[in-house]
Design an enzyme around this catalytic site. Structure first.
Site, PDB file in Angstrom:
ATOM      1  N   GLU A 122      -6.233  11.079   0.239  1.00  0.00           N
ATOM      2  CA  GLU A 122      -4.924  11.041   0.462  1.00  0.00           C
ATOM      3  C   GLU A 122      -4.152  12.397   0.667  1.00  0.00           C
ATOM      4  O   GLU A 122      -3.150  12.336   1.635  1.00  0.00           O
ATOM      5  CB  GLU A 122      -4.377  10.558  -0.787  1.00  0.00           C
ATOM      6  CG  GLU A 122      -4.895   9.168  -1.168  1.00  0.00           C
ATOM      7  CD  GLU A 122      -4.208   8.330  -2.647  1.00  0.00           C
ATOM      8  OE1 GLU A 122      -3.311   7.462  -2.256  1.00  0.00           O
ATOM      9  OE2 GLU A 122      -4.549   9.016  -3.668  1.00  0.00           O
ATOM     10  N   GLU A 142     -10.916   4.173  -6.001  1.00  0.00           N
ATOM     11  CA  GLU A 142     -10.112   3.861  -7.065  1.00  0.00           C
ATOM     12  C   GLU A 142     -10.443   2.399  -7.530  1.00  0.00           C
ATOM     13  O   GLU A 142     -10.117   2.215  -9.063  1.00  0.00           O
ATOM     14  CB  GLU A 142      -8.782   4.272  -6.648  1.00  0.00           C
ATOM     15  CG  GLU A 142      -8.100   5.486  -6.347  1.00  0.00           C
ATOM     16  CD  GLU A 142      -8.420   5.952  -5.173  1.00  0.00           C
ATOM     17  OE1 GLU A 142      -7.714   7.139  -5.041  1.00  0.00           O
ATOM     18  OE2 GLU A 142      -8.999   5.524  -4.389  1.00  0.00           O
TER      19      GLU A 142
END
Length: 770
Positions: A122, A142
């Site tokens: 990210e 995730e």
């Protein structure tokens, strides 16, 4: 710093420099000290007028990982690990850092090496440019810990690479995106060329972008982009709808996957700011309110705990086995031996010598190993050249003397104590290296009795190494510690087990160890339910119990009767015979050890008189037709129903799914408590790992002990066990554990009991067993 001349107008920020001295952070986890460091370093570079470009890299030498993401050890019931929620002490969140980077007035080049996962990816998405070397593995996994990317991944990746790639990375949770793939989908702007280092590549880009017009940066900010149309002409919404069809239901482990999809959909349906707000809300809802998410994260930490050294020291760096080298012997060319040999071959150990006294069996075993590995080549999982190299390390023999130079021997012979003792007695004189590991794949037998066949000085190198079938597929290995097994031996076995890509759990020595011991009350009660309630058409059926426990309701990979048919009903029958439970066919007398035990001979007669031993003979609890489901689909059997009718004491009746679950899984959990009580397992999470990887327990339920603590509640389990024990006083497995009673009286779960150190009292009593 790498041996590269960094111009004065380029700032280099290494993520690893944010880790406090003396703190281990091998994966560059983005904990609070690292985030604070990155914020300060970025502000310094942005405020320095001499700096024209910034390079963000994992380590100062340009090697190793970029970052494997957020430090999930910081996650708790009140903390999101600094992903979305601002810290009162001013420590930035990952979102803060991503926004700072994306809005940078100077170009930031993310130089990616090794793992670039989760929050690390990210941050890379927030940079204006991304370059990488061939070691890169990127992904957003995730979903596998019950969450979604929470620092803009669900909004930026679709804008950069399109919805198709975002679905693949985020919903599937892939972690193996390569540099080649990154170039193809637009995640990367460039890769190293020729003999160029990652630093040189990043500097080449920094020099180029620093002279571009200032407004070029605007076009590089993903927050200002819209999600592109799919290259194959499929609408983004249609792709999401199609992906939805393959997701598990929310109630059966799919909460995080559905949230991922919802967030990706927001990337093209909502403006960037609103999409980010939705991502934040979905992330926090999963973190704070999802029991499934807690279960996934429990498993994540439990696996790492079970695999770590109990001694706390470095893992035998001088032993070549821990480095993936060494000669391996496997005794027994049956199903287990073949799978064990394949596991070591794949991992690069060698030579591997497969030994079996039966020449035909040995030949069949070698051919089976070759066939399995050749299928992997055909499926594209292995390069043909690698197959040739692997098979060159495989040898076979009918003589144990061929194992003389082995560093490690795994015995996987017939499950008979006399046979195993004879083998180990011979190994005692055959194997030359006095510190060679001599291990048994026994699933139930006494490891100390096996080790007693060795000379005293060898016994510290002897242990159980219990693989699960098929051994080349199943991930679990129970590492069974005998009375004389050394801590060093256990540590080496742990490392070797991880080398062959399996999960080790150290357990104590008792009948059935952990997994099979807990299985006994589960399978016994499942059969007794048929005897109690299975008579006639209205009665409880084999498929009713399997449906309640299996994928249709509770979520186990298979129910107890399908599992028995797969494993072979003769295995349980032989175990009952060894335990002295069977009726003598000549005298008609019941087994000497049955006594007043609650027992049904239903499972005995189906093997003895009907020969229904399972899938291998096309009949067990079910019938199997080679023309239906490749001979593996369970089909109802009128013969078995007639046998059930014979043993049913009264007209049958149905039970609800919940009643079945309580009757068969509560005693399994109770046995887990007794195992902890006796010190056979050292932590409840070890039991959870064993059942997840060895017995098909659904990961979203977290394992039997987590499930008992969090989904059911120990007070309810105790109450139900007391009720069942009053109904069936001769079923010892319904007698509540003392540890269970202690936890209920203290008002805490068993994991909390262990985390708070209360188990130390138990440890002092049972220390010799572990």
């Amino acid at each position: 710093m790498a041996a590269v001349n960094i111009p004065a107008n380029v700032a280099t920020i290494a993520i690893s420099n944010g880790t406090p001295p003396g703190t281990a952070n091998p994966v560059n986890a983005l904990g609070s000290p690292v985030r604070q460091f990155l914020q300060t370093a970025l502000h310094n570079a942005l405020n320095d007028p001499s700096i024209e470009a910034i390079i963000l890299i994992g380590r100062p030498d340009g090697k190793g990982v970029f970052s494997a993401g957020a430090d999930i050890k910081e996650f708790s019931g009140n903390d999101d690990g600094g992903v979305t929620t601002s810290d009162p002490d001013g420590i930035p969140t990952l979102n803060d850092l991503a926004h700072l980077m994306e809005g940078s007035s100077k170009p930031i080049i993310a130089a990616l090496t090794g793992a670039c996962l989760g929050g690390g990816m990210e941050l890379a998405l927030a940079a204006q440019y991304r370059v990488a070397d061939s070691t890169l593995k990127y992904g957003l996994p995730e979903v596998k810990i019950g969450l979604i990317p929470g620092a803009g991944g669900t909004q930026r990746l679709p804008r950069l690479c399109g919805v198709r790639h975002a679905l693949d990375m985020i919903v599937r949770g892939r972690i193996n995106g390569s540099a080649k793939e990154g170039l193809k989908f637009g995640f990367l702007d460039g890769v190293v060329s020729n003999k160029e280092s990652i630093f040189e590549c990043a500097l080449r880009w920094a020099n180029w972008v620093s002279v571009l017009p200032a407004n070029t940066l605007e076009s590089r900010r993903l927050c200002l982009r819209t999600v592109p149309s799919d290259g194959e002409g499929i609408e983004n919404g249609d792709m999401c709808d199609f992906a939805l069809q393959s997701l598990p239901p929310k109630a059966k482990g799919g909460e995080s996957a559905h949230a991922c999809l919802e967030a990706i959909r927001a990337s093209f349906e909502l403006p960037f700011g609103e999409g980010m707000e939705m991502e934040k809300n979905l992330f926090n809802d999963l973190l704070y309110h999802s029991l499934q998410g807690r279960a996934y994260r429990h498993i994540f930490f439990a696996e790492r705990s079970s695999s770590s050294s109990s001694s706390g020291r470095k893992k035998n760096s001088g032993n070549q086995l821990t480095k993936g080298r060494g000669a391996i012997g496997v005794i027994g060319a049956g199903t287990m031996g073949r799978g064990i040999a394949i596991s070591f071959l794949r991992a690069g150990f060698g030579p591997i010598t497969l030994v079996d006294v039966n020449p035909k069996g040995l030949k069949a075993g070698v051919q089976n190993i070759q066939s399995i590995l050749q299928r992997e080549v055909k499926k594209g999982r292995m390069h043909p050249s690698k197959l040739k190299a692997i098979l060159s390390r495989l040898g076979s023999s009918t003589n144990l003397s061929s194992l003389a130079d082995c560093d490690l021997v795994v015995e996987a012979a017939f499950e008979n104590l006399k046979v195993k003792r004879e083998i180990f007695s011979k190994l005692n004189t055959i194997v030359k290296k006095k510190n060679a590991l001599l291990l048994s794949n026994t699933s139930t037998l006494d490891v100390d009795a096996i080790a007693s066949s060795l000379s005293p000085e060898r016994r510290e190198y002897c242990a159980g190494m219990h693989f699960f079938s098929p051994a080349h597929i199943m991930k679990l290995v129970e590492v069974v510690r005998g009375s004389d097994t050394s801590a060093e031996t256990l540590d080496i076995i742990r490392v070797v087990t991880k080398r062959i890509k399996k999960v080790p759990v150290v357990v104590g020595n008792c009948d059935g160890f952990v997994g099979n011991r807990m299985l006994h009350p589960y399978t016994s009660e499942s059969t007794l339910l048929l005897a109690d309630y299975g008579g006639g058409e209205a009665g409880l059926g084999v498929s009713d119990v399997d449906a309640a426990v299996g994928p249709k309701y509770f979520g186990m990979a298979v129910g107890p009767f399908v599992m028995s048919d797969i494993a072979g009903n003769d295995i349980g029958y032989n175990i009952r015979r060894e335990k002295g439970l069977l009726r003598d066919p000549e005298t008609g007398e019941v087994g000497p050890n049955r006594k007043q035990m609650r027992y049904t001979e239903l499972g005995d007669e189906m093997v003895e008189k009907l020969g229904r031993v399972g899938q291998k003979v096309k009949k067990g609890w079910y019938n199997y037709d080679p023309k239906v489901g490749k001979g593996r689909k369970p089909l109802p059997s009128s013969e078995m129903q007639a046998l059930i009718d014979k043993y049913s004491a009264k007209p049958g009746m149905k039970l609800s799914e919940e009643e079945i679950i309580h009757r068969v899984l509560f005693p399994l959990v109770n046995e887990g408590f007794k195992i902890l009580e006796e010190g056979i397992a050292s932590d409840p999470s070890d039991i959870d790992i064993i059942y997840l990887y060895g017995y098909g327990w659904p990961a979203w339920r977290g394992g039997p002990m987590f499930w008992a603590d969090n989904a059911v509640g120990l007070r309810k389990i105790l109450s139900e066990l007391e009720k069942f024990h009053a109904m069936h006083p001769n079923s010892e497995y319904y007698c509540p554990s003392k540890l269970l009673r202690a936890c209920v009286s203290m008002g805490m779960g068993v994991q909390e009991y262990y985390n708070n150190g209360h188990a130390k009292v138990l440890e002092s009593v049972v220390k010799s067993k572990l």
